[in-house]
Structures are given as C-alpha cells and as structure tokens.
Scaffold this motif. Structure first.
Motif, PDB file in Angstrom:
ATOM      1  N   ILE A 293     -43.162  -0.048 -33.830  1.00  0.00           N
ATOM      2  CA  ILE A 293     -43.973   0.514 -32.745  1.00  0.00           C
ATOM      3  C   ILE A 293     -44.278  -0.554 -31.700  1.00  0.00           C
ATOM      4  N   SER A 294     -44.552  -1.785 -32.164  1.00  0.00           N
ATOM      5  CA  SER A 294     -44.882  -2.853 -31.211  1.00  0.00           C
ATOM      6  C   SER A 294     -43.729  -3.084 -30.246  1.00  0.00           C
ATOM      7  N   ARG A 295     -42.520  -3.065 -30.775  1.00  0.00           N
ATOM      8  CA  ARG A 295     -41.378  -3.317 -29.900  1.00  0.00           C
ATOM      9  C   ARG A 295     -41.214  -2.174 -28.893  1.00  0.00           C
ATOM     10  N   GLU A 296     -41.388  -0.951 -29.378  1.00  0.00           N
ATOM     11  CA  GLU A 296     -41.305   0.203 -28.473  1.00  0.00           C
ATOM     12  C   GLU A 296     -42.320   0.068 -27.340  1.00  0.00           C
ATOM     13  N   ILE A 297     -43.533  -0.343 -27.725  1.00  0.00           N
ATOM     14  CA  ILE A 297     -44.584  -0.462 -26.711  1.00  0.00           C
ATOM     15  C   ILE A 297     -44.181  -1.463 -25.642  1.00  0.00           C
ATOM     16  N   VAL A 298     -43.647  -2.600 -26.080  1.00  0.00           N
ATOM     17  CA  VAL A 298     -43.281  -3.644 -25.118  1.00  0.00           C
ATOM     18  C   VAL A 298     -42.171  -3.155 -24.190  1.00  0.00           C
ATOM     19  N   THR A 299     -41.140  -2.506 -24.743  1.00  0.00           N
ATOM     20  CA  THR A 299     -40.035  -2.090 -23.874  1.00  0.00           C
ATOM     21  C   THR A 299     -40.432  -0.933 -22.971  1.00  0.00           C
ATOM     22  N   ARG A 300     -41.372  -0.089 -23.423  1.00  0.00           N
ATOM     23  CA  ARG A 300     -41.712   1.084 -22.627  1.00  0.00           C
ATOM     24  C   ARG A 300     -42.783   0.805 -21.576  1.00  0.00           C
ATOM     25  N   MET A 301     -43.377  -0.375 -21.631  1.00  0.00           N
ATOM     26  CA  MET A 301     -44.425  -0.672 -20.662  1.00  0.00           C
ATOM     27  C   MET A 301     -43.880  -0.731 -19.235  1.00  0.00           C
ATOM     28  N   THR A 302     -42.676  -1.287 -19.058  1.00  0.00           N
ATOM     29  CA  THR A 302     -42.135  -1.465 -17.711  1.00  0.00           C
ATOM     30  C   THR A 302     -41.987  -0.138 -16.972  1.00  0.00           C
ATOM     31  N   PRO A 303     -41.293   0.865 -17.537  1.00  0.00           N
ATOM     32  CA  PRO A 303     -41.205   2.141 -16.813  1.00  0.00           C
ATOM     33  C   PRO A 303     -42.573   2.744 -16.513  1.00  0.00           C
ATOM     34  N   SER A 304     -43.505   2.623 -17.459  1.00  0.00           N
ATOM     35  CA  SER A 304     -44.838   3.170 -17.213  1.00  0.00           C
ATOM     36  C   SER A 304     -45.473   2.498 -16.014  1.00  0.00           C
ATOM     37  N   LEU A 305     -45.370   1.151 -15.982  1.00  0.00           N
ATOM     38  CA  LEU A 305     -45.974   0.411 -14.874  1.00  0.00           C
ATOM     39  C   LEU A 305     -45.272   0.724 -13.565  1.00  0.00           C
ATOM     40  N   ALA A 306     -43.953   0.931 -13.613  1.00  0.00           N
ATOM     41  CA  ALA A 306     -43.200   1.204 -12.387  1.00  0.00           C
ATOM     42  C   ALA A 306     -43.727   2.450 -11.704  1.00  0.00           C
ATOM     43  N   ILE A 307     -44.282   3.373 -12.465  1.00  0.00           N
ATOM     44  CA  ILE A 307     -44.871   4.580 -11.868  1.00  0.00           C
ATOM     45  C   ILE A 307     -46.352   4.352 -11.590  1.00  0.00           C
ATOM     46  N   ALA A 308     -47.060   3.864 -12.611  1.00  0.00           N
ATOM     47  CA  ALA A 308     -48.520   3.875 -12.545  1.00  0.00           C
ATOM     48  C   ALA A 308     -49.057   2.890 -11.518  1.00  0.00           C
ATOM     49  N   LEU A 309     -48.450   1.702 -11.426  1.00  0.00           N
ATOM     50  CA  LEU A 309     -48.997   0.685 -10.523  1.00  0.00           C
ATOM     51  C   LEU A 309     -48.882   1.091  -9.048  1.00  0.00           C
ATOM     52  N   PRO A 310     -47.670   1.484  -8.588  1.00  0.00           N
ATOM     53  CA  PRO A 310     -47.602   1.941  -7.186  1.00  0.00           C
ATOM     54  C   PRO A 310     -48.501   3.146  -6.924  1.00  0.00           C
ATOM     55  N   THR A 311     -48.553   4.097  -7.882  1.00  0.00           N
ATOM     56  CA  THR A 311     -49.422   5.257  -7.681  1.00  0.00           C
ATOM     57  C   THR A 311     -50.852   4.807  -7.477  1.00  0.00           C
TER      58      THR A 311
END
Lengths: 325, 452
Positions: free
Chosen positions: A102-120
C-alpha cells in the motif's frame, strides 16, 4: 516558535492514537474478522476452512489485543491491534487484497492526484478571491446581487452534475479533450485540463460567497473608514487594507486543506480515470478492501493535523502581531 | 383489515421530527420575543416562496413515510399473509405512475420505446420498428395525434390546477385582512405551482412525462420517491446528533477543566479524519453487519431503511463536531456574562443554568446550523451513493438515479431524461433550502445590525 511547533507535534500524537483506536474499533470490533471473511467470500455456502484461510492470508487469525499464548513482548505484539494498527505509526500500511504494498501505491499515485488537485486549488483560490473582491467592490449594486444569486444557484447544483455536464459538453459534443485517462509528464496536460476547470467552476458558488462575507465583515470596520478618510481610493482600500486584514480568516479555511491535496478528489479522479489516490480509495471502497481504506483514513488524519500546524505557522507570516509561544 | 401498517425506523424518526416541530411552533406562537425573528423571515418574499416549495416537498415526503403491507390471502387458506412489498400512502396516490411499467427506456411523452426492436407484422415478416409502449399514450389510435393530445391535456390539467389554486388562495386570504406584498407573491406562487401540478398530473395518467428508465420505471415516480430519501438525510441526520452536539458543546464551554479537555479531544479526533473516508469506513462496516444478519429484517424495505437510518447516524457523527465547537465557543463567552454569574451566586444548580440561561441563548446558533446543514446533506447523499457508500442500491434516491443514468452517458443517442429529472428536482429542493436558510440566518444572526 520551534518549541511551540514541537509541542504541537507532540499534541498530535494522542489525536493520532485516538484515530487509530477508532479505526481499529470500527474495523475489527464492530464486526469480527469472521464476519468480514463471510461477507467477502459470499454469505452462503462458505466453509470454516475457507474462512480461516482468508484470515490467515491477511494476518487476521491472531487475537485482537492480547495474545495469551505468546511469550514476553509477543503477548502484545503478536496481535491484530499491534500488527495492523500500531504499525501504521511507522507508515507501514501492509498489503492490499491484491497483494501490493500500500505504501508504494500511495507514493506512485500521489503525483497524478497532485497534478489535478494543486492547480485546481491555486487557480480556484485566485478566481474565488477575485470574484469575491469584485462583488465587494460593487456591493449593493445590481452586479453584487446578480453575483450572489449566481453563487447560490451554483452552490445548489450537485458536484456530480458539473462533472457529468462538463464531460458531455467538452469531451463528447465538442471533442476538445479525451473523456478520461492519464499520461505521465507533459502529455498529461490534455487529460488534466478539464478536471481542473470543472473543479474550479464547481467551487465558485460556495467559496466566492464565503470570501465575500469575510470581506464585507472587514469593510465595516473602523480602519477602513480611516483609510477612506485619508483619501485612499476604494481599490487601494480593498486590495491593500481589506485583503491583508481578511488574511487570517482566509488562511484558517484554506491552509488546512493544502496537505490534503495529496489525497486527491474521489469524484473527479474516478470520473476522469486519473490513477491517483482518490480513485485508489474509491476502488478500495467498491472492492471492500479494508486495509486500504484503513490506511487512507490514517493518512488523511495525519495530513489534516499537518494542515492545522501549517495554519498556525501561516498566521505568523500573514500577521506579524501573531506570536506562537 | 386487509393491510398491515408498517412503521420503519426512518418513519418513526420522521414522525418524531414532525411532533418536535409542531411542539416548537406551538411554543413559539405564544412568545413574542421568539416570534420576532420569525416575523422577519416572513417578511422576505424569497424565504416564503422557498418555504412553500419546501412544504410541498415535505408533504410528498410525509405521505411517502406512512407505510403498510397489503394482505394477499391465498386461495383455500384462512391464514392471512402479507405481501413482502412495503407500500406507502404516496404510492397509492400515484398508483398509475407506479404500475405503468414499460419494457425499457422511452423518451418523455414518447408513445414508442427508445430503441427499435424486431417485430412480426401482419404478413409474418420480421421488421425492425419502434414498438408502441404498453401504457404511454396507449389511448391514442393514431400516433401522429400525440402532440395535439399532449397540449390539450396539459391545458385542461393546467386549467383545473389554476382553478383549484385560485380557490385555495381566495379561501386562505379571506380572513386575512392585511394584504402585504409578500402575501401576494405567495399567492401567485401557489397558483403557479397548482397549475403546473395540475398539468403534470393530468398528463402523467396516460404519458410518461419524464420518460422511463432502463427497467421501464417511470422517471417522474422515481424523482418523487427520491424526495423522501433526500429529506430524511437532510433532517434526521441533524436530529439524531443534535442532542449530543448541544449537550457536549455547552458542557465543554460551561464546565471547562477536564470536561472541556475530554470533549475537545473527542471532537478533534473525529474531525481530523476526512469525513468521506470516515463515512466510507463506517458504511462498509455497517454493510458487513447488515449482510451477516439477514434474520433481522422481514422485508427488503426494512433492510434498506435500516441502512438509511445508519447512514444518517454516520453522517451525523461526522458533522456534529462543527456545531459542538461553535456552541463551546459561545458558551465560553456567555458564562462570563453578569446574568450567569448572578445565577451562580444565587446558588442555581449547573443543570438549571445550562437549561434556563445558556441553551436558550445559543438556540439561534443551533437553528442556523440546522437549516444551513440541510442542503449540504442532500447534496452529500448523491455523492456518497455514487461512491458506493450511500443508501441501499434498492432505495430510490437522487444518488442512485444519477448513478444509474451515468452509465448511459456513452449511449448514442444519449439517454438524458433521468439525469435531467434528478438535476431539476435536486436543484429545486437544494435551492429552496439554501434560500430559506439564508433568510433564517439573516433574521436570527445577532451580529447583523438592523437598527430595530
């Protein structure tokens, strides 16, 4: 300041313990692992062997809190509570039902989440504050009334309809961007632009109205009258005086969500097929993958508490009168 | 008796709520200082129109909350058996809507299905054609006369509604000598609403006004049934946790010390978990409990209903912390007031101070947060049902409607009417709630200086 921060971080520990105990109670005490196994394997026609195999595979075949059969430290550590809940403090989330870390999934999936959430978040903040300032500048006029009415109308529409409508118009009717999907690097632009625009539009109603209320509250204060009496233009009063003084209430509401941006948005990501943490959570909920949900609950509260601490720090930056002691 | 009344958990809570509201109205009526802010609300035309719309929704929701099961007595048996299907009074009222099941999708006012099917014509050849609907427009011999028939029925029904609405308004205005502008607006709204309802009701007996969904259910019926779910989520949620929030918030602010510490700790822990995740976790666990105890429920409706009540409880658990924090802050301020200190020095007990002096003075906060939360909860229901942690999939709600319609987005040509219906009904409900909540807040907020 440093001492204050250390104290705040220490204060977070009992809260995290509380969160941990709460999730433990929710996941293991309300329902026994046997119940969960029966549910996942199908209610009827499930053999006791299948249940114990399911439990063993996930490490749920241990006693809940206290292992009388163990020796020494094992009495406490060889239990579900220790292995599943206490271990989270070291950010060891274990494995999901499909056997991935799960930890590895979290690390790899953070980038796409941030790519949406931060600009929004950033574009949204800019748009909402500007719109609210505009309404404050023209307060009492038709523009203000129409603006507020528009805000109430926009906030009365479910977020689902913004996404469905946006996808239908932009992707299906006009074929401007793909309906869903994601790519790494610069190629992701065409995939993230629509979710960002929809995210910003979806928040206009409630956010702009909220900022407008804050500005209107400030504008009735004495220092504003003084500033006007000095002969400052209304624009200058608004931008240099009101905006600066409204910073504290704005920061209170805004800074706390910054760390939570890592978690992404459940709805947006699942509608647009973004492989971020939001869609990870939603998939886990639908697959009833309890360990992933538990990990996300813990991660969410850690980030929330981090947000609270950040808020305190941001006060000192925005307002030199604030001292953290 | 050939039916058996059924009181579901949510029904009981709804009736409790109605009783509480009636009691509150009766209490406020005789006290002028309590009536004053409500009179301010009554002077706002927007608020009164919203209230009217909300009342209409509430009537539908209440009718939909009186449940019963019809008896089905099998032949050669004296034993009375009840149908497993739980119906409500509302279902009986709109019987044609409920019973007119088509095969699958049909457009609003359509008389044929949405997709072509293979049919055998008189000569025995197989042709691809749009089959006629079983109920929608079944009274028409000639399909080309549909448009005229729709207009005729709409006018006739609208006229009936107009007359009924006008009659109602005239009767209601008779004893009221003072006619204000607000009263006029309300009367106009009543007439407009009655006209619309009349037209739709007359059309709905022979057409599917909003089309049918995948399994051929009338979308208008689904939308009307969704209202109850939305209202329950919006009201029962706050109702069940209100006592907890009020008591803990006031106690924390008044007693301070370790009581305050414990209560603050509890709500900080709860609020530090992102609410969607907490709700998801709790609903998943509740699902396990419900699924592993099928013996608790004698009908599917009872099962879906218990899930709804639990959902309200869970939603309430995540939302009471905000109110609790507000009340604590306000009580901290109030307890330093002279009148509280006077009461303390007279030796009035803490419980009495809380109930006589503190709670009445924080009532406006409770009321404002109650009405402000309502619309958010109705919206949250749709999102949660989409995520899969909302109401039971068998329960009709805006969320399940949107969820089902969303899957048809990719269809060509698009099935748009389910989404449109859910959108319109939700917008009407939430917009009315938001506007009313704003008026209530403006009337009750002591910070607003009105110069009265």
């Amino acid at each position: 300041m440093i001492a204050y921060l250390i104290r705040r971080i220490l204060y977070a520990v009992p809260i995290l313990i509380g969160v941990n105990l709460l999730t433990f109670a929710l996941f293991f005490v309300v329902n026994t692992p046997d119940d969960m196994a029966r549910m996942q394997l199908g209610i009827k026609r499930v053999t006791p062997e299948a249940i114990s195999a399911w439990k063993q595979q996930r490490g749920y075949d241990k006693p809940l809190m206290f292992n009388a059969a163990g020796s020494g430290i094992n009495k406490v550590s060889d239990t579900i509570f220790w292995q599943k809940s206490v271990s989270m403090f070291s950010f060891d989330f274990g494995y999901s039902d499909d056997g991935r870390s799960i930890s590895r999934e979290i690390v790899t999936r953070m980038t796409p989440s941030l790519a949406i959430a931060l600009p929004t978040f950033l574009i949204g903040l800019f748009v909402y504050v500007s719109f609210a300032l505009l309404m404050t500048l023209f307060r009492g006029t038709a523009l203000d009334i129409v603006g507020v009415a528009l805000c109430v109308l926009l906030m009365s529409i479910s977020g689902l309809f913004y996404i469905i409508g946006g996808q239908f118009l932009v992707s299906k009717l006009w074929h401007l961007v793909p309906i869903s999907g994601y790519a790494n690097g610069a190629a992701s632009f065409k995939f993230v632009v629509l979710p960002i625009v929809i995210g910003v539009i979806g928040g206009i109603g409630s956010s702009s109205r909220w900022y407008r209320t804050i500005f209107l509250e400030e504008i009735g204060k004495d220092y504003v009258r003084t500033a006007r009496a000095k002969g400052l233009s209304e624009l200058r009063v608004l931008f240099t005086h009101v905006l600066k003084n409204a910073m504290i209430p704005i920061l209170t509401g805004v800074v706390v969500v910054i760390p939570l941006l890592f978690m992404g948005s459940l709805l947006t990501e699942s509608f647009f097929g973004i492989p971020g943490l939001g869609s990870y959570t939603i998939d886990a909920i639908n697959a009833q993958d309890f360990s992933v949900v538990r990990a996300m609950v813990f991660l969410g509260s850690v980030l929330y508490i981090a947000g609270l601490i950040l808020t305190d720090i941001s006060y000192t930056v925005a307002d030199p009168r604030v001292r953290l002691q | 008796m050939n039916f058996m009344p059924v009181i579901l958990w949510s029904d009981a809570l709804v009736f409790l709520l109605v009783a509480a509201v009636s009691l509150a109205i009766w209490y406020v009526r005789g006290r002028e200082h309590l009536l004053l802010p409500w009179q301010r609300v009554a002077r706002s035309p927007v608020a009164m129109v919203s209230l009217l719309v909300l009342a209409l929704f509430a009537v539908i929701g209440l009718l939909d909350s009186v449940h019963f099961r019809v008896a089905i007595t099998p032949q050669n048996s004296t034993e009375r058996i009840y149908s497993p299907e739980v119906l409500s009074v509302f279902d009986k009222l709109v019987e044609p809507l409920r019973m007119h099941h088509e095969k699958t999708y049909s457009q609003p006012f359509a008389i044929t299905l949405f997709a072509k099917e293979s049919q055998t014509d008189v000569q025995g050849n197989v042709v691809r054609a749009y089959p006629r609907l079983q109920y929608g427009g079944a009274h028409l011999q000639d399909a080309s006369r549909r448009d005229g028939d729709v207009v005729k029925r709409a006018l006739l029904g609208g006229l009936g509604g107009l007359l009924a609405g006008t009659l109602l308004v005239v009767i209601a205005s008779f004893p009221n000598r003072r006619k204000s502008g607000v009263w006029l607006v309300v009367c106009m709204t009543v007439v407009i609403l009655a006209t619309c309802i009349g037209a739709i009701a007359h059309l709905a007996t022979v057409y599917h006004v909003l089309g049918t969904d995948k399994v051929g259910q009338d979308v208008l019926y689904l939308s009307l049934k969704s209202i109850r779910t939305g209202l329950i989520i919006g009201t029962v949620t706050t109702l069940v946790t209100l006592p907890l929030a009020v008591f803990l918030g006031v106690a924390a602010g008044y007693f301070r010390g370790w009581v305050d510490d414990v209560i603050q700790y509890i709500y900080t822990v709860l609020s530090s978990i992102p609410s969607v995740l907490l709700i998801a976790a709790a609903v998943l666990m509740m699902q396990v409990t419900i699924d592993t105890h099928p013996q608790w429920f004698d009908t599917a409706a009872a099962r879906a209903d218990l899930r709804l009540v639990f959902l309200c409880l869970i939603l309430g658990m995540t939302s009471w912390t905000g109110l609790c924090r507000l009340l604590r802050g306000e009580t901290l301020k109030l307890r330093e007031m002279e009148y509280i200190q006077a009461a303390q020095s007279f030796g009035v007990s803490s419980m009495r101070i809380l109930s006589r002096h503190i709670i009445p003075n924080v009532m406006h906060i409770i009321l404002i947060s109650l009405v402000m939360d309502f619309s958010g909860l109705v919206l949250a229901e749709a999102v949660l049902s989409y995520v899969g942690v909302g109401v039971d999939p068998s329960m009709i709600s805006f969320g399940t409607m949107i969820n089902a319609a969303r899957l048809e987005m990719g269809r060509e040509p698009m099935v748009w009417w389910s989404l449109a219906a859910a959108f319109c009904f939700m917008l009407l409900l939430v917009l009315a709630a938001n506007l009313f909540a704003d008026a209530v807040r403006d009337a009750f907020d002591p910070r607003l200086n009105r110069g009265e």
